[in-house]
Design a protein around this motif. Sequence first.
Motif, mmCIF file in Angstrom:
data_model
loop_
_atom_site.group_PDB
_atom_site.id
_atom_site.type_symbol
_atom_site.label_atom_id
_atom_site.label_comp_id
_atom_site.label_asym_id
_atom_site.label_seq_id
_atom_site.Cartn_x
_atom_site.Cartn_y
_atom_site.Cartn_z
ATOM 1 N N TYR B 158 0.785 -1.236 0.000
ATOM 2 C CA TYR B 158 0.000 0.000 0.000
ATOM 3 C C TYR B 158 0.815 1.284 0.000
ATOM 4 C CZ TYR B 158 -3.880 -3.160 0.440
ATOM 5 O OH TYR B 158 -4.789 -4.157 0.181
ATOM 6 N N GLY B 159 2.147 1.163 -0.040
ATOM 7 C CA GLY B 159 2.959 2.364 -0.197
ATOM 8 C C GLY B 159 3.202 3.129 1.087
ATOM 9 N N VAL B 160 4.147 4.077 1.008
ATOM 10 C CA VAL B 160 4.577 4.843 2.179
ATOM 11 C C VAL B 160 3.785 6.140 2.269
ATOM 12 C CG1 VAL B 160 6.876 3.816 2.131
ATOM 13 C CG2 VAL B 160 6.439 5.932 0.885
ATOM 14 N N THR B 161 4.119 6.939 3.281
ATOM 15 C CA THR B 161 3.342 8.146 3.574
ATOM 16 C C THR B 161 3.137 9.038 2.352
ATOM 17 O OG1 THR B 161 4.072 8.104 5.874
ATOM 18 C CG2 THR B 161 3.254 10.200 5.042
ATOM 19 N N THR B 162 4.199 9.246 1.577
ATOM 20 C CA THR B 162 4.084 10.205 0.465
ATOM 21 C C THR B 162 2.984 9.848 -0.519
ATOM 22 O OG1 THR B 162 5.411 11.539 -1.073
ATOM 23 C CG2 THR B 162 5.785 9.169 -1.122
ATOM 24 N N GLU B 163 2.661 8.557 -0.622
ATOM 25 C CA GLU B 163 1.589 8.155 -1.542
ATOM 26 C C GLU B 163 0.223 8.637 -1.068
ATOM 27 O OE1 GLU B 163 3.021 6.940 -3.987
ATOM 28 O OE2 GLU B 163 4.839 6.107 -3.108
ATOM 29 N N TYR B 164 0.138 9.054 0.187
ATOM 30 C CA TYR B 164 -1.154 9.428 0.768
ATOM 31 C C TYR B 164 -1.274 10.921 1.061
ATOM 32 C CZ TYR B 164 -1.848 4.495 0.850
ATOM 33 O OH TYR B 164 -2.005 3.200 0.430
ATOM 34 N N VAL B 165 -0.232 11.680 0.725
ATOM 35 C CA VAL B 165 -0.291 13.118 1.002
ATOM 36 C C VAL B 165 -0.710 13.856 -0.261
ATOM 37 C CG1 VAL B 165 0.931 15.124 1.875
ATOM 38 C CG2 VAL B 165 1.530 12.841 2.712
ATOM 39 N N LEU B 166 -1.896 14.444 -0.226
ATOM 40 C CA LEU B 166 -2.408 15.170 -1.391
ATOM 41 C C LEU B 166 -2.001 16.633 -1.359
ATOM 42 C CD1 LEU B 166 -6.060 13.835 -1.715
ATOM 43 C CD2 LEU B 166 -4.102 13.317 -3.176
ATOM 44 N N GLY B 167 -1.943 17.197 -0.168
ATOM 45 C CA GLY B 167 -1.656 18.627 -0.088
ATOM 46 C C GLY B 167 -1.182 19.007 1.296
ATOM 47 N N LEU B 168 -0.534 20.157 1.360
ATOM 48 C CA LEU B 168 0.034 20.633 2.622
ATOM 49 C C LEU B 168 -0.204 22.132 2.767
ATOM 50 C CD1 LEU B 168 3.566 18.950 2.428
ATOM 51 C CD2 LEU B 168 1.666 18.231 3.902
ATOM 52 N N GLU B 169 -0.251 22.566 4.019
ATOM 53 C CA GLU B 169 -0.047 23.976 4.327
ATOM 54 C C GLU B 169 1.305 24.041 5.031
ATOM 55 O OE1 GLU B 169 -3.087 26.960 6.231
ATOM 56 O OE2 GLU B 169 -1.830 26.147 7.823
ATOM 57 N N VAL B 170 2.151 24.940 4.577
ATOM 58 C CA VAL B 170 3.515 25.016 5.090
ATOM 59 C C VAL B 170 3.849 26.477 5.389
ATOM 60 C CG1 VAL B 170 5.948 24.555 4.567
ATOM 61 C CG2 VAL B 170 4.186 23.079 3.601
ATOM 62 N N VAL B 171 4.444 26.728 6.549
ATOM 63 C CA VAL B 171 4.975 28.063 6.839
ATOM 64 C C VAL B 171 6.431 28.089 6.376
ATOM 65 C CG1 VAL B 171 5.506 29.763 8.622
ATOM 66 C CG2 VAL B 171 3.389 28.417 8.761
ATOM 67 N N LEU B 172 6.708 29.017 5.465
ATOM 68 C CA LEU B 172 8.045 29.133 4.891
ATOM 69 C C LEU B 172 8.947 29.979 5.780
ATOM 70 C CD1 LEU B 172 6.925 29.825 1.206
ATOM 71 C CD2 LEU B 172 7.680 27.641 2.198
ATOM 72 N N ALA B 173 10.224 29.958 5.469
ATOM 73 C CA ALA B 173 11.199 30.736 6.248
ATOM 74 C C ALA B 173 10.909 32.231 6.180
ATOM 75 C CB ALA B 173 12.610 30.442 5.749
ATOM 76 N N SER B 174 10.264 32.658 5.102
ATOM 77 C CA SER B 174 9.885 34.062 4.952
ATOM 78 C C SER B 174 8.711 34.436 5.855
ATOM 79 C CB SER B 174 9.477 34.329 3.502
ATOM 80 O OG SER B 174 8.358 33.494 3.169
ATOM 81 N N GLY B 175 8.098 33.433 6.473
ATOM 82 C CA GLY B 175 6.886 33.664 7.247
ATOM 83 C C GLY B 175 5.624 33.604 6.400
ATOM 84 N N GLU B 176 5.794 33.420 5.106
ATOM 85 C CA GLU B 176 4.628 33.272 4.236
ATOM 86 C C GLU B 176 4.012 31.883 4.420
ATOM 87 O OE1 GLU B 176 5.565 35.693 0.219
ATOM 88 O OE2 GLU B 176 7.034 34.165 0.742
ATOM 89 N N VAL B 177 2.715 31.803 4.172
ATOM 90 C CA VAL B 177 2.015 30.520 4.266
ATOM 91 C C VAL B 177 1.777 29.995 2.851
ATOM 92 C CG1 VAL B 177 -0.043 29.325 5.067
ATOM 93 C CG2 VAL B 177 0.923 31.212 6.418
ATOM 94 N N LEU B 178 2.363 28.830 2.569
ATOM 95 C CA LEU B 178 2.237 28.205 1.254
ATOM 96 C C LEU B 178 1.216 27.087 1.334
ATOM 97 C CD1 LEU B 178 3.360 27.599 -1.688
ATOM 98 C CD2 LEU B 178 4.927 25.991 -0.561
ATOM 99 N N ARG B 179 0.311 27.040 0.357
ATOM 100 C CA ARG B 179 -0.566 25.869 0.242
ATOM 101 C C ARG B 179 -0.128 25.094 -0.993
ATOM 102 N NH1 ARG B 179 -4.834 25.891 4.013
ATOM 103 N NH2 ARG B 179 -5.269 23.841 3.139
ATOM 104 N N THR B 180 0.133 23.813 -0.819
ATOM 105 C CA THR B 180 0.550 22.978 -1.947
ATOM 106 C C THR B 180 -0.534 21.946 -2.230
ATOM 107 O OG1 THR B 180 1.537 21.111 -0.756
ATOM 108 C CG2 THR B 180 2.893 23.079 -1.001
ATOM 109 N N GLY B 181 -0.510 21.417 -3.443
ATOM 110 C CA GLY B 181 -1.327 20.248 -3.768
ATOM 111 C C GLY B 181 -2.787 20.558 -3.910
#
Lengths: 466, 466
Positions: B158-181
């Motif tokens: 059934y695969g590892v974690t990455t196969e199940y991650v569709l999207g992320l919210e990430v706080v970047l070093a700039s303090g900006e909030v990135l939404r991926t996926g």
Amino acid sequence: MTAIPLLDDLRSALGDAAVLTDPDLLRTHERDEADLCTAGKPLAVVRPRTTAEVVAVVRAAARHGVPVVPQGARTGLAGAANAVDGAVLLSMVAMDRILEIDPVSRIAVVQPGVVNAALADAVAKQGLWYPPDPGSWESSTIGGNVATNAGGMCCVKYGVTTEYVLGLEVVLASGEVLRTGRRTAKGVAGYDLTRLFVGSEGTLGVITEVTVSLRPAPEDSLTLVAVFPTTAAAGTAVAGIAERGLTPSLLELLDHTHLRAIEAYRPMGLRTDAQALLLAAVDTGGRAADDLAGIAEVCTAAGADEVYAATDAAEAAALLQARRLAHPAMEKFAADTFPAGTGGLVIDDVAVPRGALAALLDGVARIAEECGVLIGVVGHAGDGNMHPNIVVDRADPASVARGRRAFDEIMRLGLELGGTCTGEHGVGLLKRDWLAREIGPVGIRVHQAIKQALDPAGLFNPGKVF
Amino acid sequence: MTAIPLLDDLRSALGDAAVLTDPDLLRTHERDEADLCTAGKPLAVVRPRTTAEVVAVVRAAARHGVPVVPQGARTGLAGAANAVDGAVLLSMVAMDRILEIDPVSRIAVVQPGVVNAALADAVAKQGLWYPPDPGSWESSTIGGNVATNAGGMCCVKYGVTTEYVLGLEVVLASGEVLRTGRRTAKGVAGYDLTRLFVGSEGTLGVITEVTVSLRPAPEDSLTLVAVFPTTAAAGTAVAGIAERGLTPSLLELLDHTHLRAIEAYRPMGLRTDAQALLLAAVDTGGRAADDLAGIAEVCTAAGADEVYAATDAAEAAALLQARRLAHPAMEKFAADTFPAGTGGLVIDDVAVPRGALAALLDGVARIAEECGVLIGVVGHAGDGNMHPNIVVDRADPASVARGRRAFDEIMRLGLELGGTCTGEHGVGLLKRDWLAREIGPVGIRVHQAIKQALDPAGLFNPGKVF
């Protein structure tokens, strides 16, 4: 003819036969199959045969400040392979060898120019399966499939190209050769550079080798057709199938317009009075009959007025073939829609969460009416990935403008429904503006930063994606 | 106590209760579960409750030039979560809400501090399944699982974690909030930033939200045990199972040392005279009995001297539980190996192509002999992902040095066999040198370029991975 120093460099590195400037040939290589996209005038087409030759091309182009546009079979539908003015078109089709098939580790190592069908056939001979099956599988290359992260009909159960790419060899803008990934089933050594290149549409590097994972040969499947009085009812059935925990190996939707187009193109007794048809298959072995019955129940409950199972493999294959004909049939249908044969098809690609499929289908019908265009819808219903295909009269700028408006309205609707502007065709030139809307300014800045990090001079495929 | 401006800033942004400087608490947060790794002295542990608070922490730390080390449950085995001198330890455990479970689109949206088992339980109540099951699943967090791309026992099918991650919210070093996926089953809009962050071990940004895909509830499975007179014979059986096209849902190996350790820890009648035991399961519905028989045949042909199927679910569960006890049992076994209880375990993690498993097992035995250490091997045989666990006397520097030498020899062997230096535990501090050997100077330069693009000041988890 004036001497062009870059061409001299390329010819001395690759030989004259691999550096092509014939105007007719350049013209055929100017664009992929995308609509609504511009294409520039290329300087040359080069056909390297080895990674070292790719390195030579990249270094020479970088030295002369000339952009490089990697190309596979140019079957893409977003303009990612379209020429840029003055560019070297780096055609990878001559690097077409299958280097290794390993049935124990279930991997294959291939050059990028291997055609999808050639790989599928070669591994099938060893009882293995390379699942990704884009509509273009008989002509598109693995390199192109990887560069665009191609999808297909089996993806609803078996995933898209990126799920099958274990490792890559990539020539970077610096001329360095990067090896990413691994030959192992699992691995977490460093950043996932492999998947950064998958789907990057030729903007970050030139793929020169691909290690893919394979599956055992697919199971036999059972196939079912359900006919619906409305497209929304078909959408409801798709949501119901998911909600019930069923995992079809194929779940495709054809709307009324496509059914008529296919029946006109190759008569096979499809119900052209239906508003939508779902084609479903299951490959769950001993449980397949039960699962098929479950899908039939859900379809009936959602309002299907006819549900029938294929009686044998031949009938199932004919139904699948009908689905595969949707694209050429609809092209023909579009051409014939206008008396002078000037009709054409603008192919869109949108994906929404499965639960929003019915809303998407209703919305597309509303957009067609509002924009005054005919839109046929076909696609990978189980993934929520639809291709609304817009019929326009290419001889009539007003008709094309209406089609373009409908195209944009569909994009807007897809994003409103929590979807994405492209489920499988990619961004290329066609959807740069929509990508920017979808991922926002922070997302675009991160894209730019990564591009800058890997290709600071903007050598590879400039102007594409973002 | 002198005033520290950064702490003042953090307290005014998050409140006093979320900014912790108690020395005992700092000490417990200094390191994860990795061996052979250094850990610095942190400035504080902060526990944000919202993305806005994470942004405040990141901006404040950047302003003061203080590094930030994101932490989950600190169950990692490579030192990725270890403190850096003077750093803010950004503990995400308080962001532990499951925000959404959607059974139609088969997705869940969670905060990073949700414990793996809590998510698994919550989705199971809706007939759904979140497959990734690292050994730490009862305590590790989804954020940590994503940051390390955690594996587990179900990954073979059934695969590892990455196969199940569709999207992320990430706080970047700039303090900006990135939404991926995305929330859709398919999508190819732009670079795969989601998977760039998965497995990046806290070096590129702080994950503040995760959208995962789910599967329908797992099928019932049938379980089998095969007992081998040599580890290499077990390795041959694993290759044979793959070659025959079988797809076990679990395929684990326990060697002689682990069998003895488990039996000593909790007696359950395991064959402690065996050199290796394979634990296999299949969940192929109506075909499961045939598939189990196929696995039994392959094991017998490879030299198994006993093969038996679990008679019921309770026996299968007990066998699985025995496998899950391997780690604590082996820790106890190592401690007891030396009279003063000073024994410890150095846990390694290596993955090779499935066909090279027998060679890896033979090689590890040879390394144990050459280095004069006891090495027990356990792991995910079906993936070629093994954990050679090295018993050392922590009170004896010479013993620890021999263990370290064996550790490195195993890494070297893994790479020689076409494998990777880490199948699932990650690089962290433990394997920086081995990552560099595995991916080479071009690979390292690309890692550095990407890090520089996203975190030019080196704010996040400096010194980790590369």
